[in-house]
Design an enzyme around this catalytic site. Structure first.
Site, PDB file in Angstrom:
ATOM      1  N   CYS A  52      -7.050   4.114 -13.825  1.00  0.00           N
ATOM      2  CA  CYS A  52      -8.276   3.483 -13.342  1.00  0.00           C
ATOM      3  C   CYS A  52      -9.476   4.283 -13.823  1.00  0.00           C
ATOM      4  O   CYS A  52      -9.433   5.509 -13.898  1.00  0.00           O
ATOM      5  CB  CYS A  52      -8.283   3.427 -11.817  1.00  0.00           C
ATOM      6  SG  CYS A  52      -9.692   2.500 -11.165  1.00  0.00           S
ATOM      7  N   CYS A  72     -12.830   7.292  -8.128  1.00  0.00           N
ATOM      8  CA  CYS A  72     -13.066   7.624  -6.723  1.00  0.00           C
ATOM      9  C   CYS A  72     -12.409   8.981  -6.452  1.00  0.00           C
ATOM     10  O   CYS A  72     -11.257   9.205  -6.855  1.00  0.00           O
ATOM     11  CB  CYS A  72     -12.481   6.553  -5.821  1.00  0.00           C
ATOM     12  SG  CYS A  72     -13.118   4.911  -6.206  1.00  0.00           S
ATOM     13  N   CYS A  88      -1.571   3.716   0.029  1.00  0.00           N
ATOM     14  CA  CYS A  88      -2.855   3.476  -0.655  1.00  0.00           C
ATOM     15  C   CYS A  88      -3.349   4.748  -1.323  1.00  0.00           C
ATOM     16  O   CYS A  88      -3.384   5.806  -0.714  1.00  0.00           O
ATOM     17  CB  CYS A  88      -3.933   3.078   0.345  1.00  0.00           C
ATOM     18  SG  CYS A  88      -3.700   1.500   1.088  1.00  0.00           S
ATOM     19  N   GLU A 146       3.167   0.852 -11.455  1.00  0.00           N
ATOM     20  CA  GLU A 146       3.748   0.956 -10.118  1.00  0.00           C
ATOM     21  C   GLU A 146       3.474  -0.279  -9.276  1.00  0.00           C
ATOM     22  O   GLU A 146       2.378  -0.834  -9.307  1.00  0.00           O
ATOM     23  CB  GLU A 146       3.175   2.184  -9.399  1.00  0.00           C
ATOM     24  CG  GLU A 146       3.424   3.447 -10.193  1.00  0.00           C
ATOM     25  CD  GLU A 146       3.490   4.687  -9.324  1.00  0.00           C
ATOM     26  OE1 GLU A 146       3.281   4.585  -8.095  1.00  0.00           O
ATOM     27  OE2 GLU A 146       3.765   5.749  -9.884  1.00  0.00           O
ATOM     28  N   CYS A 184      -8.818   9.411  -4.645  1.00  0.00           N
ATOM     29  CA  CYS A 184      -7.706   8.547  -5.072  1.00  0.00           C
ATOM     30  C   CYS A 184      -6.896   9.207  -6.179  1.00  0.00           C
ATOM     31  O   CYS A 184      -7.449   9.676  -7.175  1.00  0.00           O
ATOM     32  CB  CYS A 184      -8.263   7.210  -5.558  1.00  0.00           C
ATOM     33  SG  CYS A 184      -7.023   6.124  -6.290  1.00  0.00           S
ATOM     34  N   CYS A 218       2.429  -5.052  -3.222  1.00  0.00           N
ATOM     35  CA  CYS A 218       1.175  -4.451  -3.676  1.00  0.00           C
ATOM     36  C   CYS A 218       1.230  -4.362  -5.206  1.00  0.00           C
ATOM     37  O   CYS A 218       2.107  -3.706  -5.770  1.00  0.00           O
ATOM     38  CB  CYS A 218       1.011  -3.072  -3.040  1.00  0.00           C
ATOM     39  SG  CYS A 218      -0.510  -2.261  -3.529  1.00  0.00           S
TER      40      CYS A 218
HETATM   41  N1  SAH Z   1      -9.179  -0.319  -7.081  1.00  0.00           N
HETATM   42  C1  SAH Z   1      -9.272  -1.189  -5.983  1.00  0.00           C
HETATM   43  C2  SAH Z   1      -7.931  -1.559  -5.429  1.00  0.00           C
HETATM   44  C3  SAH Z   1      -6.877  -0.481  -5.343  1.00  0.00           C
HETATM   45  S1  SAH Z   1      -7.164   0.824  -4.218  1.00  0.00           S
HETATM   46  C4  SAH Z   1     -10.146  -0.607  -4.901  1.00  0.00           C
HETATM   47  O1  SAH Z   1     -10.481   0.565  -4.969  1.00  0.00           O
HETATM   48  O2  SAH Z   1     -10.531  -1.350  -3.998  1.00  0.00           O
HETATM   49  C5  SAH Z   1      -6.783   0.056  -2.666  1.00  0.00           C
HETATM   50  C6  SAH Z   1      -7.424   0.746  -1.457  1.00  0.00           C
HETATM   51  O3  SAH Z   1      -6.900   2.051  -1.278  1.00  0.00           O
HETATM   52  C7  SAH Z   1      -8.936   0.908  -1.604  1.00  0.00           C
HETATM   53  O4  SAH Z   1      -9.588   0.413  -0.456  1.00  0.00           O
HETATM   54  C8  SAH Z   1      -9.114   2.415  -1.708  1.00  0.00           C
HETATM   55  O5  SAH Z   1     -10.360   2.804  -1.183  1.00  0.00           O
HETATM   56  C9  SAH Z   1      -7.942   2.920  -0.915  1.00  0.00           C
HETATM   57  N2  SAH Z   1      -7.548   4.296  -1.231  1.00  0.00           N
HETATM   58  C10 SAH Z   1      -7.644   4.931  -2.410  1.00  0.00           C
HETATM   59  N3  SAH Z   1      -7.155   6.196  -2.311  1.00  0.00           N
HETATM   60  C11 SAH Z   1      -6.746   6.340  -1.035  1.00  0.00           C
HETATM   61  C12 SAH Z   1      -6.117   7.418  -0.315  1.00  0.00           C
HETATM   62  N4  SAH Z   1      -5.809   8.561  -0.907  1.00  0.00           N
HETATM   63  N5  SAH Z   1      -5.802   7.199   0.969  1.00  0.00           N
HETATM   64  C13 SAH Z   1      -6.068   6.022   1.576  1.00  0.00           C
HETATM   65  N6  SAH Z   1      -6.630   4.976   0.945  1.00  0.00           N
HETATM   66  C14 SAH Z   1      -6.974   5.141  -0.344  1.00  0.00           C
HETATM   67 FE1  SF4 Z   2      -9.633   2.991  -8.931  1.00  0.00          FE
HETATM   68 FE2  SF4 Z   2      -8.516   4.394  -6.967  1.00  0.00          FE
HETATM   69 FE3  SF4 Z   2     -11.139   3.893  -6.923  1.00  0.00          FE
HETATM   70 FE4  SF4 Z   2      -9.435   1.880  -6.498  1.00  0.00          FE
HETATM   71  S1  SF4 Z   2      -9.701   3.680  -5.191  1.00  0.00           S
HETATM   72  S2  SF4 Z   2     -11.233   1.864  -7.836  1.00  0.00           S
HETATM   73  S3  SF4 Z   2      -7.734   2.508  -7.859  1.00  0.00           S
HETATM   74  S4  SF4 Z   2     -10.044   5.127  -8.456  1.00  0.00           S
END
Ligand code: SAH
Ligand code: SF4
Length: 388
Positions: A153, A157, A378, A110, A160, A146
């Site tokens: 991944c 987290c 995000c 994506e 996410c 983006c």
């Molecule tokens: N994996 C990397 C980059 C991709 S995520 C990282 O985690 O930094 C990009 C951003 O989106 C990160 O700051 C993450 O904390 C945020 N993010 C992830 N899930 C989210 C959600 N459901 N709502 C808002 N931000 C989110």
């Molecule tokens: Fe991976 Fe989502 Fe965590 Fe970024 S926020 S490191 S994409 S699991």
């Protein structure tokens, strides 16, 4: 590859394009090695480089600086451009577009197009006036793309959606830079003329696919013409990656996904904290030599009732002061996803959080969610198989 050699491109493309049939993704030296059998002079390789990365041709036949003979010989030997293709587009009411881009092995990745910028880079700078050079009929004057670095991944987290996939595989250099090329082609955008920002904040953790990611950065900043100062990479805090990044001569801006005011809360939502606690990540980030006026961004996803209270803001203030390097904070209200058990913060707490940081002299910006209605915001990216 030799002229008579057999080429199983499906396997090679998945493993990396070095010896494969796809030329997109190879830098100058690799192009000349791959095409060694044709004994091409350096200027022929430069023509190919221009066609691949500056003109972004999609077929060998469009390399008009090459003779028809040469194009046909290259094709007969199994070479192809190999640019990933957009196979599905979702368009948001706010103009954001989310794409499914097909890789050679049938997987999709994506990528998101955010016309007018997404605020990540620009929230503290004045918008640039339209220079009038954009093609007629265009509704954007600048945009951010983006970009994903992995399919899925491994970092897990809890808030996410991408995490739900687990890790399927790393993307190759060609697949990372190719996302940008495919999207630029779709919008007939031209770096140099158009103001294009890149955020490596799509699916995956760029610092867990470090080599392919940085190689893509070098292609993008070099022959593809997008200045490194217009790129930002976000990491969840992969410490060895940050240390390597600190030594890179060409590199994007750094964003750290902080997301919590202390290790206890962070461990609950980002298990990676158990391996690399906040203080260690900040210590590693300190090693990145900042350019004049450059700041490290802390991203902070506000999760209703979990990390969005005034006392959390106060802890963040102390943490940023202790870090003691030029920093700013991007606040992101959590974007919901199916099966992700969190709540959106209420808008008053988001404002209050920002005000508290600002009152302490810390630059803090609220990032406007883009394309929430099409799952492009995000943390909402999750591989969707074509047709499903
Ligand atoms: N994996 C990397 C980059 C991709 S995520 C990282 O985690 O930094 C990009 C951003 O989106 C990160 O700051 C993450 O904390 C945020 N993010 C992830 N899930 C989210 C959600 N459901 N709502 C808002 N931000 C989110
Ligand atoms: Fe991976 Fe989502 Fe965590 Fe970024 S926020 S490191 S994409 S699991």
């Amino acid at each position: 590859m030799t002229a008579g050699g057999k080429l199983d491109t499906s396997i090679l493309d998945a493993a990396g394009p070095r010896r494969g049939g796809a030329l997109f993704g190879l830098h100058n030296q690799q192009l000349s090695e791959s095409l060694a059998e044709f004994r091409l002079p350096a200027w022929r390789i430069r023509q190919l480089e221009t066609a691949l990365y500056s003109q972004r041709v999609t077929t060998l036949d469009s390399i008009t600086t090459w003779s028809k003979d040469l194009r046909e010989q290259a094709a007969a030997a199994g070479f192809r451009v190999g640019l990933p293709e957009i196979v599905e587009t979702f368009r948001s009411v706010d103009g954001t577009e989310r794409y499914l881009i097909a890789c050679a092995d049938g997987q999709t990745v994506e990528t998101v197009w955010m016309p007018e910028g997404d605020g990540a880079e620009d929230d503290d700078s004045a918008p640039e006036p339209d220079d009038g050079n954009a093609p007629a009929g265009r509704t954007w004057t600048r945009a951010a793309i983006c970009v994903s670095s992995q399919i899925g991944c491994a970092v897990n987290c809890q808030f996410c959606l991408t995490a739900k996939l687990g890790i399927l595989r790393n993307l190759t250099t060609g697949e990372i830079a190719g996302q940008v090329a495919a999207v630029l082609n779709r919008h007939q955008a031209q770096p140099g003329r158009d103001r294009i920002n890149l955020v490596f904040m799509g699916m995956g953790e760029p610092f867990l696919n470090y080599d392919a990611f940085m190689e893509a950065v070098r292609l993008l900043a070099g022959p593809m013409g997008i200045p490194e100062s217009r790129m930002t990479v976000s990491t969840s805090g992969i410490l060895p990656g940050i240390l390597r990044f600190a030594d890179e001569p060409v590199r994007p801006h750094l964003a750290l996904s902080l997301n919590a005011p202390n290790d206890t809360i962070r461990e609950g939502i980002m298990p990676v904290t158990r391996k690399w606690p906040i203080a260690d990540v900040i210590e590693a980030a300190r090693k990145v030599p900042l350019r004049p006026h450059e700041r490290v961004t802390f991203e902070y996803v506000l999760l209703g009732g979990i990390n969005d209270q005034p006392q959390h803001a106060d802890e963040v203030i102390r943490l940023v002061r202790r870090a003691n390097f030029p920093a700013k904070i991007n606040l992101i209200a959590w974007n919901p996803g199916p099966g992700v058990p969190f709540a959106m913060p209420d808008p008053q707490s988001v404002d209050a959080f920002q005000q508290r940081l600002r009152a302490a002299g810390i630059p803090a910006f609220i990032r406007r969610p883009r394309g929430r209605d099409i799952y492009a915001a995000c943390g909402q990216l999750k591989k969707t198989t074509i047709g499903r």
